[in-house]
Design a protein around this motif. Structure first.
Motif, PDB file in Angstrom:
ATOM      1  N   ALA A  36       2.686   7.213   2.698  1.00 19.48           N
ATOM      2  CA  ALA A  36       3.619   6.223   2.156  1.00 19.48           C
ATOM      3  C   ALA A  36       4.713   5.888   3.154  1.00 19.48           C
ATOM      4  O   ALA A  36       5.051   4.716   3.355  1.00 19.48           O
TER       5      ALA A  36
ATOM      6  N   SER B 213       2.491   1.670  -3.417  1.00 14.70           N
ATOM      7  CA  SER B 213       1.556   2.171  -4.437  1.00 14.70           C
ATOM      8  C   SER B 213       1.398   3.688  -4.348  1.00 14.70           C
ATOM      9  O   SER B 213       1.234   4.362  -5.374  1.00 14.70           O
ATOM     10  N   TRP B 214       1.471   4.227  -3.140  1.00 16.04           N
ATOM     11  CA  TRP B 214       1.438   5.680  -2.994  1.00 16.04           C
ATOM     12  C   TRP B 214       2.661   6.319  -3.642  1.00 16.04           C
ATOM     13  O   TRP B 214       2.542   7.366  -4.305  1.00 16.04           O
TER      14      TRP B 214
ATOM     15  N   GLY C 187       0.396  12.856   1.107  1.00 13.32           N
ATOM     16  CA  GLY C 187       0.503  11.495   0.587  1.00 13.32           C
ATOM     17  C   GLY C 187       1.830  10.844   0.902  1.00 13.32           C
ATOM     18  O   GLY C 187       1.897   9.628   1.116  1.00 13.32           O
TER      19      GLY C 187
ATOM     20  N   SER D 292       3.238   3.776   6.060  1.00  8.51           N
ATOM     21  CA  SER D 292       2.897   2.415   5.648  1.00  8.51           C
ATOM     22  C   SER D 292       4.144   1.569   5.432  1.00  8.51           C
ATOM     23  O   SER D 292       4.207   0.408   5.871  1.00  8.51           O
TER      24      SER D 292
ATOM     25  N   LEU E 158       2.421   9.118  -6.541  1.00 13.00           N
ATOM     26  CA  LEU E 158       2.933  10.461  -6.261  1.00 13.00           C
ATOM     27  C   LEU E 158       4.085  10.846  -7.169  1.00 13.00           C
ATOM     28  O   LEU E 158       4.292  12.033  -7.458  1.00 13.00           O
TER      29      LEU E 158
ATOM     30  N   TYR F 216       0.834  -1.205   0.000  1.00 11.91           N
ATOM     31  CA  TYR F 216       0.000   0.000   0.000  1.00 11.91           C
ATOM     32  C   TYR F 216       0.867   1.253   0.000  1.00 11.91           C
ATOM     33  O   TYR F 216       0.599   2.214  -0.737  1.00 11.91           O
TER      34      TYR F 216
END
Length: 492
Positions: free
Chosen positions: A214, A181-182, A210, A217, A186, A178
């Motif tokens: 990231a 993926s950010w 964002g 996570s 970005l 997750y």
């Protein structure tokens, strides 16, 4: 055909991994065509492929850094030293499993295949240069670790260990993906680490909300892999329920691979968030050092005690990662990790021998072991003292260098807590050593009274790893300067 030419063109950068792949293939072929299986050949093939991979890696040491396979894999001295550490872990762990596999009648080929595949996953993770390769390599290492932890299917504790490990590992991988993926979104769709950093600058997203999502996570995902508090819940149960040689393997290889991943991701991508990820890791390091060592005091199982001890140890290692901006931050982390491999595996070698002779891992059952097996008792004592940082053993010099670099970088709180917790750890290590050396007959347990030394050849394999680890844990501190010089030469 295109893929074959690509492999030939870039093959030199992953030549050590190719040797392991060939050894793995040979292992499976011989197992398939052989009617009368001689397990000695399986061990010989596995160890030979690992030793050859180490030799090739050392031969490539002075080669220029390269990025191959269209940016998917990076080769430099920094990831070479981590790949070497992973190969060293596997080479020392395989001899520990010989007698254990014979006694438990586990399938040899599958066990060694999982070990080699996990080693491959860890090595590719150290050199992975894009998000997809990072995830695939990480899952290759993780899935093999899950299978190994539940390898003794008839053992209820082993089944419990694999379920907890699988669920917690799957959760951590999901959280990590997750966060990745950010980064992908970005940075404008970039997947290579350096290109992601450049993309964050181009899109002006390097300081956006964002990027904090990231960062959080990815930090949580890596913290699960490193068993950092408060993401350590799976560790003691997996350590207690898994086969002891497997615990020895995953206790070191997961930390080496995850540390390599953490240093590269934080250093490349989150360079603009230096203060934020420093703060996160400082909190995790403090919690791990304090809780890991304090809870270890209360344990009655030596495997659970080592689980909490390893949580405290990774807290020390984080000091080197946090102080990456100093001249010796990463070098101190690499140096201590090398010494930790020998200290930890030496301890587990002694535990494997004792558990095979007695069938117990209760700390109290070690009372009086010196009377029956002085060599194992002395080896276990030296490794535990080295883990505690008692001079003049190697662990003392490793911690001294690590804490000195942290102090030079201004991490006064971390170093102070690390020093205090090291003193606490000496207490529960000395408690075990006191039990080992007792001579009172009324305190010697029936397990030790019925202890029988085996004369089988397989025992020599365990003792080989034990001797290597004990010598390294005792004497490597004398040659600290060359080790530190090599570690400093790896910085990217």
């Amino acid at each position: 055909m295109k893929e074959f030419h690509l492999l030939l063109f870039y093959g030199s950068s992953i030549f050590p991994e190719c040797i392991l792949i060939f050894g793995l293939f040979l292992l499976l072929v011989i197992d398939f065509i052989s009617d009368q299986k001689k397990t000695t050949w399986f061990y010989f093939i596995s160890l030979t492929s690992l030793v050859l991979s180490i030799a090739v890696l050392l031969f490539q040491w002075r080669e220029e850094p390269t990025i191959s396979f269209f940016g998917n894999f990076q080769t430099n001295n920094f990831n070479k030293i981590f790949r070497f550490l992973i190969l060293l872990c596997s080479t020392l762990c395989i001899p520990l499993s010989v007698e254990y596999i014979q006694c438990t009648e586990m399938a040899v080929t599958e066990f060694l295949s999982f070990i080699l595949t996990a080693t491959l996953g860890g090595m590719f993770l150290c050199g992975a240069n894009d998000l997809a390769t990072i995830f695939v390599a990480l899952e290759c290492l993780s899935l093999c670790s899950y299978l190994l932890s539940g390898y003794t299917k008839r053992d209820v504790r082993s089944n419990e260990a694999i379920m907890k490990y699988l669920l917690m590992g799957g959760t951590s991988s999901s959280i990590l993906v997750y966060g990745l993926s950010w980064l992908y979104g970005l940075s404008g769709g970039e997947v290579e680490l350096q290109e992601i950093a450049n993309g964050l600058i181009n899109t002006q997203m390097y300081n956006s909300p964002g990027i904090w999502i990231a960062l959080l996570s990815i930090t949580v995902g890596i913290a699960f892999k490193l068993s950092l508090v408060p993401f350590h819940q799976w560790t003691p149960d997996v350590y207690e329920g898994s086969p002891t040689p497997v615990v020895a393997f995953i206790s070191v290889i997961s930390k080496v691979a995850a540390s390599a991943l953490a240093t590269r991701i934080f250093d490349f991508i989150f360079y603009f968030s230096l203060n934020e990820w420093h703060l996160l890791l400082e909190i995790l390091a403090i919690l791990s050092m304090i809780l890991g060592n304090l809870i270890a005091i209360t344990q009655t199982s030596i495997k659970r005690m080592l689980a909490y001890s390893s949580i405290g140890q990774i807290g020390y290692i984080l000091i080197g990662i946090i102080d990456r901006d100093s001249n010796n931050g990463y070098a101190s982390m690499i140096t201590y990790m090398l010494l930790y491999i020998f200290m930890n595996l030496g301890t587990f070698a002694c535990i494997v021998l004792f558990s095979l002779r007695t069938g117990t891992d209760n700390i109290r059952d070690y009372a009086g072991l010196y009377m029956k097996d002085p060599f194992s008792a002395l080896s276990l004592s030296l490794c535990l003292l080295s883990l505690g940082g008692i001079p003049p053993l190697a662990g003392f010099f490793g911690k001294l260098y690590l804490f000195w670099c942290g102090w030079q970088a201004g991490s006064y709180l971390l170093v102070s807590i690390g020093l205090f917790m090291s003193v606490i750890s000496i207490y529960y290590y000395l408690k075990i050593i006191k039990l080992l050396m007792t001579e009172r007959n009324k305190e010697i347990t029936p397990h030790v009274q019925n202890y029988r030394l085996a004369s089988s050849i397989s025992k020599n394999y365990i003792e080989f790893s034990m001797i290597v680890c004990v010598i390294a844990s005792t004497l490597l501190g004398i040659v600290m300067n060359p080790i530190v010089a090599i570690a400093q030469d790896t910085l990217f």
